[in-house]
Design a protein around this motif. Structure first.
Motif, PDB file in Angstrom:
ATOM      1  N   SER A   1       0.821  -1.216   0.000  1.00 52.63           N
ATOM      2  CA  SER A   1       0.000   0.000   0.000  1.00 52.63           C
ATOM      3  C   SER A   1       0.856   1.268   0.000  1.00 52.63           C
ATOM      4  N   LEU A   2       2.164   1.125   0.238  1.00 51.78           N
ATOM      5  CA  LEU A   2       3.048   2.295   0.199  1.00 51.78           C
ATOM      6  C   LEU A   2       3.429   2.653  -1.237  1.00 51.78           C
ATOM      7  N   HIS A   3       3.374   1.657  -2.135  1.00 48.04           N
ATOM      8  CA  HIS A   3       3.825   1.876  -3.516  1.00 48.04           C
ATOM      9  C   HIS A   3       2.844   1.330  -4.539  1.00 48.04           C
ATOM     10  N   GLY A   4       1.610   1.164  -4.159  1.00 42.65           N
ATOM     11  CA  GLY A   4       0.633   0.661  -5.109  1.00 42.65           C
ATOM     12  C   GLY A   4      -0.765   0.719  -4.522  1.00 42.65           C
TER      13      GLY A   4
ATOM     14  N   GLY B   1       0.562  -0.965  -9.608  1.00 41.30           N
ATOM     15  CA  GLY B   1       1.735  -0.504  -8.880  1.00 41.30           C
ATOM     16  C   GLY B   1       2.474  -1.706  -8.336  1.00 41.30           C
ATOM     17  N   MET B   2       2.786  -1.660  -7.063  1.00 39.72           N
ATOM     18  CA  MET B   2       3.547  -2.751  -6.436  1.00 39.72           C
ATOM     19  C   MET B   2       2.586  -3.852  -6.015  1.00 39.72           C
ATOM     20  N   VAL B   3       2.300  -4.744  -6.965  1.00 43.49           N
ATOM     21  CA  VAL B   3       1.305  -5.796  -6.752  1.00 43.49           C
ATOM     22  C   VAL B   3       1.894  -7.160  -7.105  1.00 43.49           C
TER      23      VAL B   3
END
Ligand SMILES: [Cu+2]
Length: 156
Positions: free
Chosen positions: A139-142, A147-149
């Motif tokens: 959740s910090l980068h997506g 995103g970050m998934v």
């Protein structure tokens, strides 16, 4: 190192879903097939905000691996889409310089790995018992869809 396990949640979810399906079947005759299959939720991965779009995912078969590792880097998961055997333990390791977290979609499908428990260099384990798809994101980068998934596909 604290080991998280998801072994209970998917089982309980599956049991609850079956109970609901049985109730639906008992309650409203034969037209509940659709309801019972959509209430299961273990492999609903359409791009409708319920997780990353897995239809194009490049799955890496790691069903033969004893140690399955996913790296959180800045700011992607490597490898993002892996297939593992039921009962496999996946180790998430932060190989970046920033904090990352791992949130299941939907939240709670497996235990959340908090950013404070995944500092650079740190690892956390999650054991996956029930077959199905387990999308997740940082959740910090997506967001839950981009995103970050990543996702874990658990097979029999
Ligand atoms: Cu991150």
């Amino acid at each position: 190192m604290r080991a998280y396990t998801s072994s209970r949640h998917p089982l309980i979810t599956a049991l609850a879903a079956s109970a609901v399906a049985v109730l639906l079947l008992a309650g409203c005759g034969g037209d509940s097939d659709e309801k019972s299959s959509t209430s299961n939720g273990s492999s609903t991965t359409a791009a409708t905000g319920s997780g990353p779009d897995l239809s194009d995912a490049d799955w890496v078969d790691m069903t033969g691996e004893a140690d399955v590792n996913v790296q959180a880097r800045d700011n992607i998961f490597v490898k993002p889409y892996i297939e593992v055997k039921a009962g496999a333990t996946v180790t998430f390791t932060n190989r970046g310089r920033n904090q990352h977290n791992v949130l299941a979609v939907p939240e709670g499908k497996f235990a959340t790995i908090e950013a404070d428990d995944l500092e650079p260099g740190a690892s956390q384990e999650v054991t996956f018992q029930a077959p199905g798809d387990y999308p997740y994101y940082c959740s910090l980068h997506g967001t839950s869809t981009k995103g970050m998934v990543g996702a874990i596909r658990v097979v029999e």
